[in-house]
Design an enzyme around this catalytic site. Structure first.
Site, PDB file in Angstrom:
ATOM      1  N   GLY A   1       0.846  -1.188   0.000  1.00 20.55           N
ATOM      2  CA  GLY A   1       0.000   0.000   0.000  1.00 20.55           C
ATOM      3  C   GLY A   1       0.879   1.234   0.000  1.00 20.55           C
ATOM      4  O   GLY A   1       2.079   1.142   0.276  1.00 20.55           O
TER       5      GLY A   1
ATOM      6  N   CYS B   1       5.297  -6.058   1.427  1.00 17.59           N
ATOM      7  CA  CYS B   1       5.634  -4.630   1.367  1.00 17.59           C
ATOM      8  C   CYS B   1       4.992  -3.876   2.549  1.00 17.59           C
ATOM      9  O   CYS B   1       5.359  -4.121   3.681  1.00 17.59           O
ATOM     10  CB  CYS B   1       5.251  -4.049   0.005  1.00 17.59           C
ATOM     11  SG  CYS B   1       6.083  -2.493  -0.320  1.00 17.59           S
ATOM     12  N   TYR B   2       4.024  -2.992   2.315  1.00 12.84           N
ATOM     13  CA  TYR B   2       3.393  -2.312   3.448  1.00 12.84           C
ATOM     14  C   TYR B   2       2.865  -3.346   4.446  1.00 12.84           C
ATOM     15  O   TYR B   2       2.941  -3.156   5.664  1.00 12.84           O
ATOM     16  CB  TYR B   2       2.250  -1.414   2.963  1.00 12.84           C
ATOM     17  CG  TYR B   2       1.531  -0.698   4.092  1.00 12.84           C
ATOM     18  CD1 TYR B   2       2.106   0.413   4.692  1.00 12.84           C
ATOM     19  CD2 TYR B   2       0.301  -1.151   4.569  1.00 12.84           C
ATOM     20  CE1 TYR B   2       1.476   1.062   5.748  1.00 12.84           C
ATOM     21  CE2 TYR B   2      -0.342  -0.512   5.622  1.00 12.84           C
ATOM     22  CZ  TYR B   2       0.252   0.599   6.206  1.00 12.84           C
ATOM     23  OH  TYR B   2      -0.368   1.239   7.243  1.00 12.84           O
TER      24      TYR B   2
ATOM     25  N   HIS C   1       8.179  -7.572  -3.899  1.00 12.98           N
ATOM     26  CA  HIS C   1       6.885  -7.944  -4.470  1.00 12.98           C
ATOM     27  C   HIS C   1       6.976  -9.313  -5.150  1.00 12.98           C
ATOM     28  O   HIS C   1       7.339  -9.394  -6.322  1.00 12.98           O
ATOM     29  CB  HIS C   1       6.407  -6.875  -5.459  1.00 12.98           C
ATOM     30  CG  HIS C   1       5.936  -5.640  -4.768  1.00 12.98           C
ATOM     31  ND1 HIS C   1       4.644  -5.494  -4.323  1.00 12.98           N
ATOM     32  CD2 HIS C   1       6.589  -4.525  -4.379  1.00 12.98           C
ATOM     33  CE1 HIS C   1       4.514  -4.337  -3.711  1.00 12.98           C
ATOM     34  NE2 HIS C   1       5.691  -3.726  -3.726  1.00 12.98           N
TER      35      HIS C   1
ATOM     36  N   GLU D   1       4.694 -11.065  -6.242  1.00 11.71           N
ATOM     37  CA  GLU D   1       3.639 -11.262  -7.241  1.00 11.71           C
ATOM     38  C   GLU D   1       4.032 -10.772  -8.638  1.00 11.71           C
ATOM     39  O   GLU D   1       3.390 -11.142  -9.614  1.00 11.71           O
ATOM     40  CB  GLU D   1       2.346 -10.573  -6.778  1.00 11.71           C
ATOM     41  CG  GLU D   1       2.355  -9.046  -6.755  1.00 11.71           C
ATOM     42  CD  GLU D   1       2.992  -8.443  -5.501  1.00 11.71           C
ATOM     43  OE1 GLU D   1       3.728  -9.157  -4.790  1.00 11.71           O
ATOM     44  OE2 GLU D   1       2.777  -7.246  -5.261  1.00 11.71           O
TER      45      GLU D   1
ATOM     46  N   ASP E   1     -17.075 -12.504 -21.995  1.00 18.49           N
ATOM     47  CA  ASP E   1     -17.828 -12.733 -20.766  1.00 18.49           C
ATOM     48  C   ASP E   1     -19.244 -13.257 -21.037  1.00 18.49           C
ATOM     49  O   ASP E   1     -19.677 -14.244 -20.438  1.00 18.49           O
ATOM     50  CB  ASP E   1     -17.899 -11.449 -19.919  1.00 18.49           C
ATOM     51  CG  ASP E   1     -16.514 -10.932 -19.563  1.00 18.49           C
ATOM     52  OD1 ASP E   1     -15.552 -11.725 -19.662  1.00 18.49           O
ATOM     53  OD2 ASP E   1     -16.392  -9.746 -19.212  1.00 18.49           O
TER      54      ASP E   1
ATOM     55  N   LYS F   1     -10.628 -12.221 -15.238  1.00 21.07           N
ATOM     56  CA  LYS F   1     -10.720 -12.397 -16.695  1.00 21.07           C
ATOM     57  C   LYS F   1      -9.964 -13.635 -17.187  1.00 21.07           C
ATOM     58  O   LYS F   1     -10.454 -14.381 -18.034  1.00 21.07           O
ATOM     59  CB  LYS F   1     -10.168 -11.144 -17.388  1.00 21.07           C
ATOM     60  CG  LYS F   1     -10.448 -11.073 -18.865  1.00 21.07           C
ATOM     61  CD  LYS F   1     -11.838 -10.560 -19.085  1.00 21.07           C
ATOM     62  CE  LYS F   1     -12.220 -10.471 -20.534  1.00 21.07           C
ATOM     63  NZ  LYS F   1     -13.503  -9.784 -20.678  1.00 21.07           N
TER      64      LYS F   1
END
Ligand code: XMP
Length: 511
Positions: free
Chosen positions: A55, A82-83, A169, A171, A227, A367
């Site tokens: 964040g 992180c945060y 990070h 990710e 979708d 998605k």
């Protein structure tokens, strides 16, 4: 069957959705929830692990989001990123220090102590940092597992209580073993079963939908987009011809697109699919209209009217299907909802259809998961990987007035562009690519004659979410082939330009 769940608490970082997608991709269901979730709510959610996202804040600021100390006493493994790692250290009595300069980019990560969370991670690897504050002293009971030159506690843990802090990070793809570390947290620490797969999802959803819908009738608006196509196919698999799909062809689709929808869903899957041919009606309404917002508004209203007519003929139904997906329903860490794209195609439908309840079978999916479900259901690759296409269609890619002649020119040019991009193997690397007819004809020479024809602009962008985008670096030789083919094969086009603007400041579409 209920899935195991991981709770991802959103502290407002820019990669929050990416973390949730990675966890799901690793076979574990997770939800991204606002960080102000109460202790009671967390307990009721019953996660097998909790992840705190990064964040933009600093833990010492009064207004920064915090977390109750009791969260660490629930016996549920915690992984702070992180945060989230600074907050973990701060709440449990460690020290967070404000660095003089921010650290941003790739760093070498060195492991100093083995841990289940570091299984199959080499002693040295590259990690990706983006922070100013850092943990300078870990709380009591914690040990440092890995560090970089500038960050003394890049990974730290209390192995007894299964609490982990990671400053970088994991990710993002630039962190070489980031995914492995996340996987280790899920499987070595939380002992996940890996029960979140798209084939499970399909089997469960089909069973659930069958039970819920029973012998009732369902109506779905098909646009040809991923979708609505996947949502309709899922429901069709569950209840067959109790589902009626309506496809409004507004005459603003790309070349062969309407035929393709009919071929795949009506002929191929045997869906009860009604096509309303409304091209002339839409183009008629757009005659003389040049203002982009007016164009959008007319198309939106006309679409609702066309759908209403079909729905009336069908009569009352029990359920109306909507292709809502997870990013549309996530609330962000700051308590406000994330940007939801106004999707005129479906937005106004509930008001004109006689139905009892809305069903949204893809509400829990990202998605990329929707696409996997599409493959799982056997839909063809060109349907599943279809690039985003705006509701108002080609009308917002023709600057100024929309005419049948311009539509034909644009369709032909766009078709060549797409054909060459596919031949160059770039079709799944570029987020969106399409042709635009500008509103300024230019002079050219063809044989011995002067021409005064349309300038076609090519737009191609890379993006992850359409919120920001960069122009795609298409090789010159591919651009050359596209340009040569368009000016030779397409009527009323004599000049091709390539749009090299990012978003912002430009948008992806021209209108
Ligand atoms: P912009 O042009 O705003 O587009 O950068 C962002 C993304 O949204 C798509 N787009 C639309 N999609 N109805 C839609 O369903 C619309 O009216 C609409 N306008 C833009 C655009 O293609 C891009 O993917």
């Amino acid at each position: 069957m209920e899935h195991q769940k991981v709770l991802v608490l959103d502290f407002g970082g820019q990669y929050n959705q990416l973390i949730a997608r990675r966890v799901r991709d690793l076979g574990v269901y997770c939800d991204l929830k606002p960080c102000d979730m109460t202790l009671e709510e967390i307990k009721a959610y019953d996660p097998i692990g909790i992840i705190f996202t990064g964040g933009p804040n600093s833990v010492y600021e009064e207004s920064s989001p915090h977390i109750a100390k009791e969260v660490f006493e629930l016996g549920i493994p915690v992984f702070g990123i992180c945060y989230g790692c600074q907050l973990t250290a701060y709440v449990l009595g460690g020290t967070v220090t404000h660095a003089m300069t921010s650290e941003y980019g790739k760093r070498e990560l060195t492991i100093v102590k083995e841990s289940p969370v570091l299984k199959d991670v080499p002693a040295k690897s590259i990690c990706w940092m983006s922070h100013t504050d850092f943990v300078s002293e870990v709380p009591e009971g914690f040990t440092v597992l890995a560090k970089t030159d500038s960050c003394p506690a890049t990974i730290f843990a209390d192995e007894k209580r299964h609490i982990y802090g990671v400053q970088y990070h994991p990710e993002v793809v630039h962190s070489e073993y980031g995914n492995q570390v996340l996987k280790n947290f899920l499987y070595e620490v939380c002992h996940a079963a890996g029960d979140w797969t798209m084939s499970n999802f399909v089997a469960e959803q089909v069973a659930k939908l069958r039970e819920k819908i029973a012998d009732k009738r369902v109506l779905c608006a098909m646009s040809g987009g991923v979708d609505s196509a996947v949502a309709a196919t899922l429901i069709h698999k569950a209840v067959g011809n109790q589902l009626t799909c309506v496809f409004v062809d507004h005459g603003l689709l790309r070349k062969y697109e309407a035929d393709e929808v009919m071929r795949v869903f009506k002929d191929g899957l045997g869906m009860n699919l009604i096509k309303a041919d409304c091209g002339e009606q839409f183009v008629g309404k757009l005659r003389g209209v040049t203002d982009p917002e007016r164009k959008r508004k007319i198309i939106g209203e006309e679409f609702i009217r066309a759908f209403e007519k079909e729905a009336k003929a069908i009569g009352a139904v029990d359920y109306l299907v909507q292709g809502t997906i997870y990013p549309d329903v996530i609330e962000s860490g700051k308590g406000k909802s994330a940007v939801i794209k106004s999707h005129h195609n479906v937005g106004g439908l509930p008001s004109v259809v006689d139905f009892k309840e809305i069903i949204e079978p893809l509400r829990d999916l990202f998605k990329d998961e929707v696409r996997k479900v599409g493959f799982e259901l056997g839909l063809p690759r060109n349907v599943v990987m279809r690039q985003p296409f705006p509701g108002p269609g080609l009308a917002i890619r023709i600057m100024g007035e929309v005419t049948p002649e311009k539509l034909e020119t644009l369709r032909d040019a766009d078709f060549i562009f797409r054909d060459e991009i596919a031949k160059a193997g770039l079709d799944e690397k570029i987020w969106q690519y399409f042709a635009v007819i500008t509103n300024s004809p230019t002079v050219g020479v063809m044989g011995d004659f002067r021409t005064y024809e349309n300038v076609i602009a090519l737009r191609a962008v890379t993006s992850v979410d359409a919120m920001t985008a960069d122009w795609a670096r298409i090789p010159y030789d591919v651009l050359e082939r596209i340009s040569t083919r368009i000016v030779n094969e397409v009527k009323h086009a004599n000049r091709i330009v390539y749009d090299i603007t990012s978003k912002p400041p430009a948008t992806i579409e021209w209108e």
